[in-house]
Structure formats: C-alpha cells, structure tokens
Enzyme design. Structure first.
Site, mmCIF file in Angstrom:
data_model
loop_
_atom_site.group_PDB
_atom_site.id
_atom_site.type_symbol
_atom_site.label_atom_id
_atom_site.label_comp_id
_atom_site.label_asym_id
_atom_site.label_seq_id
_atom_site.Cartn_x
_atom_site.Cartn_y
_atom_site.Cartn_z
ATOM 1 N N LYS A 1 0.996 -1.063 -0.109
ATOM 2 C CA LYS A 1 0.082 -0.142 -0.101
ATOM 3 C C LYS A 1 0.839 1.289 0.093
ATOM 4 O O LYS A 1 1.964 1.222 0.451
ATOM 5 C CB LYS A 1 -0.980 0.054 1.178
ATOM 6 N N LEU B 1 7.385 0.246 -0.038
ATOM 7 C CA LEU B 1 8.470 -0.604 -0.087
ATOM 8 C C LEU B 1 9.525 -0.366 0.787
ATOM 9 O O LEU B 1 9.790 0.565 1.170
ATOM 10 C CB LEU B 1 8.752 -0.582 -1.745
ATOM 11 N N LYS C 1 19.072 3.728 12.441
ATOM 12 C CA LYS C 1 20.767 3.666 12.490
ATOM 13 C C LYS C 1 21.050 4.935 11.996
ATOM 14 O O LYS C 1 22.149 5.485 12.460
ATOM 15 C CB LYS C 1 21.192 2.380 11.365
ATOM 16 N N ILE D 1 14.601 -2.156 20.599
ATOM 17 C CA ILE D 1 13.878 -0.804 20.355
ATOM 18 C C ILE D 1 14.254 0.185 21.682
ATOM 19 O O ILE D 1 14.812 1.351 21.749
ATOM 20 C CB ILE D 1 12.378 -0.834 20.101
ATOM 21 N N HIS E 1 46.227 -7.206 12.104
ATOM 22 C CA HIS E 1 46.999 -6.588 13.266
ATOM 23 C C HIS E 1 47.025 -5.034 12.918
ATOM 24 O O HIS E 1 47.881 -4.938 11.936
ATOM 25 C CB HIS E 1 47.811 -7.013 14.117
#
Ligand code: NAD
Length: 468
Positions: A36, A45, A58, A188, A447
């Site tokens: 929708k 999407l 993020k 969350i 390293h």
C-alpha cells in the site's frame, strides 16, 4: 495468461516480501507484489525496516554517536565554541536516507519486471486476492504473505501517538522532550535510550524482566547496565508498568517492583514492549490459514496450512529480524521454484543491537547451553586488551565464547563493544561451516583490528590467549 494472473503474488513489500519477489522473478516466475501507498507516492516498499525501523534508526544512532564524541572532544585535543546539536536536522537526514533506499527497492522491483500494485490486498481464497482501492482481482498459483507486524500496546497504556508513542513517532519527532520513559528494554528500548540520552533527554527505562536486553547472555546485559549507568541512563528492572494517565504537560505511569507500587512522570512515554502480527482483515480464514498465538503458522519451508500459500517475516512470529525475513523470503521463493532448501536454524541467526556499546550475538547463551545439557568451556576476552580498541578510544566491552568441551563446537558467541555488529559475521561463517574453536583461533586476523578480540576469545577457550 491474462494480465492479472501470476505464478507468485507477494502481499507486503518489506524485507521478507521484496526478497521473495526478486528471487521468484530471478527464477523466471511471473511475479507481482502488493504494497500500500504510504502517502508519499512511493509504496511503502522496504516495509518497517527501511521506512520506520532499522535504517532510519541507524541514521539517528550515528548522530547520537557523533554527539557523544563531540561532547568528549577535549580528550582528543579538539575544542569547540558554541557547539549545538539540532535534532530536527538529524531527523531530516534519517528521512532522506530512508527515501533513498526505498526508491532503490522500487528500482529493483521494476528491473526484475515484477508488477507492483500500490494498494491494500486481501485474500478471497488461496489463489485469489482482491485489491481494496482499485477493486481489481489477482489470480495467483502461489501467494506469499509478508505483511509484517506493528508495535503492541499494553492494557491501560494505549498508544495515542502523542503522550504514548512508538518508535514510528519517535523517528519523526520535531522536538525533544525534557524527559522520556521507555517501556521495555529490548532492542528498540535500548537503542532509543542511547539516542535520547545523547541529545540530553532524561531517560528512564522500565523493564519487566531482571535485566536490560533480557534475551542476551546475562554477562552482556550486566555490562550494558554498567555502561548505560555511566552514561546517565536510568533504568528500573523487574518493573512491570501497569497503568498510565495523562497529567498536565505529560504522562504519569504506575509501575510495580516486587509488589511495591511506584509512580513516574515524563512528557512522553515510548512503548517498546514487542510487536503483534498484521493479520487482521487479510481474509486468512477464507484460505484456511492457521494462526499460532496470533502469528501465521509455517513449517521449515515457509508453507502455511493452506497449499500454495507461504508466509515470511515478522507475520510468522519467528525470530523477528529483517535478515531472518530476507532468508525466509528466499526459502519461500526457491521452494515454490522447486529448488531444495536448507531449513533455518533460528538460534544460529545473528542478532545485533546498535546502541553504543553495540551488542551482537549468535547461538546459545551460557545458560541455554547448560540447560541443553552441554558440557561447556567458556571464555571472555576484553577489548581493553586489544591494541586497536585502545588506539581508537573505544575499549569497553568484551567477546565471550561458549564451546562444547569435547568437540570444540562453537555453541554461542556474545559480544558487546565497538563495531561488534560487523564482527559477528565471522562467527556466523564458522558456525555455517560447522567449524570449531580451533579454526577461529588458528586463523590469522589482521593487526591492529578489533576482530583480534574474536581470535583471542577463541584462543582463551583453550587457555591460549596471548594478550591476557
Ligand atoms: P522486544 O520483544 O525485543 O522487547 C520488549 C521488552 O519489553 C521485553 O524485554 C519485555 O520483557 C518488556 N516488557 C513487556 N511488557 C512489559 C511491561 N508491562 N513493563 C515493562 N517491560 C515490559 O521488543 P521491541 O524492543 O519492542 O522490538 C520489537 C521487535 O523489533 C523485536 O522483535 C526486535 O527484535 C525487533 N527489533 C530489532 C532491532 C535490531 O535488531 N537492532 C531493532 C529494533 C527492533
């Protein structure tokens, strides 16, 4: 075939849905996807993950990290005059990031010649879908349900989007409250706690269980609690939030700890107590699709109780993570195409949380390994003993490993600290290849890198760590 006849129709364009659709299209099946419109002209999407979850959060968490680094800049010999932090610009940037990525998904849908219906679909049977706005009908040999999940409320704590918000509203706050109560200390809860605290909001988390991130290994929860405390984030554990009422200019909650009733008030409350499946109004009963505790019941190949109907992602209530949905989507698509698929071992799916310090884990916790009757060996290697971590000024946390004492099979890895969400992939590969502690311990790690902590933790399992 007439235009609205498909081999596969995917209901929902989130992570599970778009993966399934792209894979069936790649395998030569005539595919449609229904998603929708979210009001922006682009269908939603990418689902919650790209629009209102993983990705925009993020982006904001990167802001929080920068803010905290700038606050700490004296340590690096850098000073600022009149430094200010504009949260609304962070929100604008996160919305732009989301938009860029959702447009990318729409491009992939077109490129793979998948027909996109920007509408709401519901089942008429196991092979027919009706579209709400256009009234069109779609016939499909197979249907993949990928309708996701939404935040759940608690009784007496109804989400109103104003005083009581979810991550959805938090991701487009125009201004910051002075104080916020966060109910639930899962992913969350702790991610938003870190974000708001960085921007100077007084944060208090209320968690019903005895630890923050209670599903993680107990040592990880304890380390996070220690670090969050030092950052100034308050939390109440074993705290069951019972009730709320609006008060002048804010919200008041009643909560209970060990039978004692307490009160807390703040301008806003963020509900982060888990999710519920989006199954209502989908017509599942018309296709004979069974539910299990509100989620669509599936087998190892993502097949529902109705022949030809599959389900993937959060609507299945399995491990509710976007990358698990990706894998479920591919399995559904390949099963429909007649390919043989390996069932998912949900315990071996990586789990990542992006507050600072980051948390990443895979496999069993120490407690679970013991409960399952394994004879185990356990190691813990601190970032304080890793050169790169000290050099970049980020040496809190550790890597913990749990292996079978006799075979060396790696049963679980639990990490807290810098960039551990990137480092968990190495352990995932080892587990996928059924490796042991020996392979990871022998492998030469560059390293200086943070990933040396993984090698040293594996070495520690056999008392072979060099820097401890
Ligand atoms: P969650 O299930 O991970 O955590 C909810 C927490 O709320 C639990 O710890 C629970 O004990 C607590 N709780 C429940 N009722 C309570 C009460 N009355 N009072 C106080 N505490 C209470 O759910 P979430 O954090 O809301 O996340 C939702 C989904 O989204 C999860 O499946 C999560 O894995 C996923 N997610 C993942 C990420 C990530 O991977 N980084 C980020 C965000 C969300």
């Amino acid at each position: 075939m007439s235009e609205n006849n498909f081999d596969v129709t995917v209901l929902g364009g989130g992570p599970g849905g778009y993966h399934a659709a792209i894979r069936t299209a790649q395998l030569g099946l005539k595919t449609a996807i229904i998603e929708k419109d979210d009001g922006s002209g682009i269908a939603g999407l990418g689902g919650v993950c790209l629009n209102w979850g993983c990705i925009p959060s993020k982006s904001l968490l990167k802001n929080a990290e920068l803010v905290n680094q700038i606050k700490d800049s004296e340590k690096w010999g850098i000073s600022f005059d009149n430094v200010s932090f504009d949260f609304s610009k962070a929100i604008t940037r996160s919305r732009d990031v989301s938009k860029q990525l959702t447009q990318g998904i729409e491009y992939l849908i077109k490129k793979n010649k998948i027909q996109l219906f920007k509408d709401e679909g519901f089942l008429e049977s196991s092979t027919e879908i009706s579209l709400k706005s256009s009234g069109e009908k779609i016939s499909s040999k197979n249907i993949i349900l990928a309708t996701g999940a939404r935040p759940r409320s608690l009784p007496n704590l109804e989400i109103d989007g104003k005083g009581i918000i979810t991550s959805r509203e938090a991701l487009e706050l125009k201004s910051l409250p002075k104080a916020i109560g966060i109910i639930g200390a899962g992913a969350i809860g702790v991610e938003f706690a870190y974000l708001f605290n960085a921007y100077g909001v007084e944060v208090t988390i209320f968690e019903a269980q005895d630890h923050l991130v209670p599903n993680e290994d107990e040592s990880i929860s304890q380390e996070l609690e220690k670090i969050f405390k030092a950052q100034g984030i308050k939390f109440e554990l074993n705290a069951r939030v019972l009730n709320t009422k609006g008060s002048d200019g804010g919200m008041e909650i009643e909560y209970e700890i060990n039978g004692e009733q307490k009160n807390y008030s703040a301008e806003k409350l963020l509900m982060a107590v888990g999710v519920q499946a989006n199954t209502d109004g989908l017509g599942l009963e018309k296709a004979g699709i069974e539910l299990d505790r509100g989620f669509v019941k599936i087998n190892d190949l993502m097949q529902t109780s109705s022949l030809g109907v599959f389900a993937v992602g959060d609507v299945t209530g399995k491990l509710m993570l976007a990358h698990v949905a990706f894998t479920q989507g591919v399995i559904a698509a390949e099963t429909i195409s007649g390919l043989e698929c390996t069932p998912i071992n949900y315990s071996d799916m990586p789990r990542c949380t992006y507050c600072q310090p980051q948390i990443a884990s895979i496999g069993l916790t120490e407690k679970q390994a013991k409960e399952e009757g394994y004879n185990i060996k356990v190691s813990q290697f601190p970032f304080m003993a890793v050169g790169k971590a000290i050099a970049v000024g980020d040496s809190e946390g550790f890597v913990k490993m749990i292996a079978d004492k006799e075979s060396g099979e790696l049963l679980g890895a639990h990490m807290i600290g810098p960039e551990v969400t990137e480092m968990i992939a190495e352990v995932g590969l080892l587990k996928y290849l059924e490796g042991t502690d020996i392979e990871i311990a022998e492998l030469t790690h560059a390293h200086p890198t943070l990933s040396e902590a993984v090698k040293e933790a594996a070495l520690s399992l056999n008392n072979g760590a060099i820097h401890m």
